[in-house]
Design a protein around this motif. Sequence first.
Motif, PDB file in Angstrom:
ATOM      1  N   THR A 282       1.074  -0.994   0.294  1.00  0.00           N
ATOM      2  CA  THR A 282      -0.229   0.150   0.302  1.00  0.00           C
ATOM      3  C   THR A 282       0.744   1.264   0.548  1.00  0.00           C
ATOM      4  OG1 THR A 282      -0.305   0.258   2.247  1.00  0.00           O
ATOM      5  CG2 THR A 282      -1.947  -1.014   1.552  1.00  0.00           C
ATOM      6  N   TYR A 283       1.825   1.031   0.502  1.00  0.00           N
ATOM      7  CA  TYR A 283       3.004   2.173   0.148  1.00  0.00           C
ATOM      8  C   TYR A 283       3.685   2.379  -0.990  1.00  0.00           C
ATOM      9  CZ  TYR A 283       1.644   1.285   5.642  1.00  0.00           C
ATOM     10  OH  TYR A 283       1.420   1.622   6.831  1.00  0.00           O
ATOM     11  N   PHE A 284       3.447   1.454  -1.940  1.00  0.00           N
ATOM     12  CA  PHE A 284       5.123   1.483  -2.833  1.00  0.00           C
ATOM     13  C   PHE A 284       4.056   2.575  -3.842  1.00  0.00           C
ATOM     14  CE2 PHE A 284       5.380   0.437  -7.385  1.00  0.00           C
ATOM     15  CZ  PHE A 284       6.670   0.472  -8.141  1.00  0.00           C
ATOM     16  N   ARG A 285       5.126   3.443  -4.198  1.00  0.00           N
ATOM     17  CA  ARG A 285       5.715   4.967  -4.634  1.00  0.00           C
ATOM     18  C   ARG A 285       4.252   6.489  -4.414  1.00  0.00           C
ATOM     19  NH1 ARG A 285       8.177   5.952  -8.129  1.00  0.00           N
ATOM     20  NH2 ARG A 285       6.841   6.787  -9.854  1.00  0.00           N
ATOM     21  N   GLU A 286       3.579   5.957  -3.151  1.00  0.00           N
ATOM     22  CA  GLU A 286       3.245   6.490  -2.505  1.00  0.00           C
ATOM     23  C   GLU A 286       3.599   7.936  -1.893  1.00  0.00           C
ATOM     24  OE1 GLU A 286       0.275   7.046   1.920  1.00  0.00           O
ATOM     25  OE2 GLU A 286       2.461   6.195   1.928  1.00  0.00           O
ATOM     26  N   PRO A 287       2.886   8.815  -2.811  1.00  0.00           N
ATOM     27  CA  PRO A 287       3.306  10.735  -2.721  1.00  0.00           C
ATOM     28  C   PRO A 287       3.153  10.775  -1.237  1.00  0.00           C
ATOM     29  CG  PRO A 287       1.086  10.900  -3.469  1.00  0.00           C
ATOM     30  CD  PRO A 287       1.556   9.494  -3.648  1.00  0.00           C
ATOM     31  N   LEU A 288       4.752  11.068  -0.238  1.00  0.00           N
ATOM     32  CA  LEU A 288       5.074  11.616   0.564  1.00  0.00           C
ATOM     33  C   LEU A 288       4.992  13.334   0.826  1.00  0.00           C
ATOM     34  CD1 LEU A 288       6.587   8.789   2.458  1.00  0.00           C
ATOM     35  CD2 LEU A 288       3.762   9.126   2.306  1.00  0.00           C
ATOM     36  N   ASP A 289       4.712  14.106   1.096  1.00  0.00           N
ATOM     37  CA  ASP A 289       4.657  15.347   0.762  1.00  0.00           C
ATOM     38  C   ASP A 289       3.682  16.724   2.068  1.00  0.00           C
ATOM     39  OD1 ASP A 289       1.770  14.977   1.158  1.00  0.00           O
ATOM     40  OD2 ASP A 289       1.317  16.856  -0.703  1.00  0.00           O
ATOM     41  N   VAL A 290       3.780  15.785   3.253  1.00  0.00           N
ATOM     42  CA  VAL A 290       4.049  17.090   4.385  1.00  0.00           C
ATOM     43  C   VAL A 290       5.071  16.066   5.413  1.00  0.00           C
ATOM     44  CG1 VAL A 290       1.746  15.482   4.751  1.00  0.00           C
ATOM     45  CG2 VAL A 290       2.138  17.829   5.747  1.00  0.00           C
ATOM     46  N   VAL A 291       5.377  16.791   6.544  1.00  0.00           N
ATOM     47  CA  VAL A 291       5.704  15.825   7.515  1.00  0.00           C
ATOM     48  C   VAL A 291       4.951  16.466   8.815  1.00  0.00           C
ATOM     49  CG1 VAL A 291       8.026  15.908   8.738  1.00  0.00           C
ATOM     50  CG2 VAL A 291       8.139  16.728   6.600  1.00  0.00           C
ATOM     51  N   LEU A 292       4.351  15.859   9.379  1.00  0.00           N
ATOM     52  CA  LEU A 292       4.032  16.370  10.473  1.00  0.00           C
ATOM     53  C   LEU A 292       4.852  15.058  12.236  1.00  0.00           C
ATOM     54  CD1 LEU A 292       0.027  14.276   9.149  1.00  0.00           C
ATOM     55  CD2 LEU A 292       1.773  17.008   8.910  1.00  0.00           C
TER      56      LEU A 292
ATOM     57  N   PHE B 204       8.645  13.657  20.970  1.00  0.00           N
ATOM     58  CA  PHE B 204       7.527  14.350  20.092  1.00  0.00           C
ATOM     59  C   PHE B 204       8.706  13.461  18.689  1.00  0.00           C
ATOM     60  CE2 PHE B 204       7.486  17.855  16.671  1.00  0.00           C
ATOM     61  CZ  PHE B 204       6.744  18.512  16.747  1.00  0.00           C
ATOM     62  N   VAL B 205       7.857  13.144  18.165  1.00  0.00           N
ATOM     63  CA  VAL B 205       8.683  13.032  16.933  1.00  0.00           C
ATOM     64  C   VAL B 205       8.175  13.324  15.280  1.00  0.00           C
ATOM     65  CG1 VAL B 205       8.898  10.373  17.741  1.00  0.00           C
ATOM     66  CG2 VAL B 205       6.756  10.666  16.907  1.00  0.00           C
ATOM     67  N   THR B 206       8.414  12.507  14.194  1.00  0.00           N
ATOM     68  CA  THR B 206       8.263  12.945  13.290  1.00  0.00           C
ATOM     69  C   THR B 206       7.880  12.151  12.030  1.00  0.00           C
ATOM     70  OG1 THR B 206      10.266  14.045  12.153  1.00  0.00           O
ATOM     71  CG2 THR B 206       9.220  15.786  13.056  1.00  0.00           C
ATOM     72  N   PHE B 207       6.965  12.625  11.305  1.00  0.00           N
ATOM     73  CA  PHE B 207       7.076  11.033  10.158  1.00  0.00           C
ATOM     74  C   PHE B 207       6.349  11.632   8.881  1.00  0.00           C
ATOM     75  CE2 PHE B 207       6.322   8.919  14.097  1.00  0.00           C
ATOM     76  CZ  PHE B 207       6.909   7.799  13.605  1.00  0.00           C
ATOM     77  N   TYR B 208       6.608  11.033   7.997  1.00  0.00           N
ATOM     78  CA  TYR B 208       6.060  11.601   6.121  1.00  0.00           C
ATOM     79  C   TYR B 208       5.007  10.979   6.558  1.00  0.00           C
ATOM     80  CZ  TYR B 208      10.946  13.837   5.027  1.00  0.00           C
ATOM     81  OH  TYR B 208      12.090  14.620   5.425  1.00  0.00           O
ATOM     82  N   TYR B 209       4.460  11.848   5.902  1.00  0.00           N
ATOM     83  CA  TYR B 209       2.210  11.157   4.609  1.00  0.00           C
ATOM     84  C   TYR B 209       2.228  12.203   3.898  1.00  0.00           C
ATOM     85  CZ  TYR B 209       2.950   9.830   9.773  1.00  0.00           C
ATOM     86  OH  TYR B 209       2.701   9.083  11.207  1.00  0.00           O
ATOM     87  N   ASP B 210       1.189  11.337   3.221  1.00  0.00           N
ATOM     88  CA  ASP B 210       0.499  11.728   2.200  1.00  0.00           C
ATOM     89  C   ASP B 210      -0.563  12.924   2.014  1.00  0.00           C
ATOM     90  OD1 ASP B 210      -1.272  12.008   0.393  1.00  0.00           O
ATOM     91  OD2 ASP B 210      -1.098   9.549  -0.713  1.00  0.00           O
TER      92      ASP B 210
END
Length: 142
Positions: free
Chosen positions: A102-112, A125-131
């Motif tokens: 489900t993550y294949f080439r997912e466009p990650l355009d925001v860091v939360l 406090f941790v950060t991750f990249y998301y669509d």
Amino acid sequence: MSRHKPQELSSHELLARIGLSEAHPFDLLDDEPLEGPRGDPGAVLRARYQSLVQSQPFTPGQLVAWKPGLKNKRVPRYGQPAVVIEVLETPVLDREDEAGSTYFREPLDVVLGLLWDEGPARGEFVTFYYDSRRFRATDEEG
């Protein structure tokens, strides 16, 4: 050769290691079909598609949460707020190699950023990249 004695785990510790716990229950045997209005799964698909393609601009400092039915990662949980750290001009594509993921080439355009809520790092406090298409604003202030 030295023998290494395997660490004994309680059932709760084992379930937590594989991502299952009382706090985050998942029914691994749930194979009932999703049903929408009047038993129409197509209506659910169309509604989720509309939600996914309806984007909204985010700004750093803004609080966001998953859109209903679009959560595809373990964290944050539904209802758990995250704060926008950065909006990427050019999305990073997830490097998952398997086309069936489900993550294949997912466009990650925001860091939360979010507060880790379990284990020894609880409250960090941790950060991750998301669509960003999968999120909605939960406040009006940025």
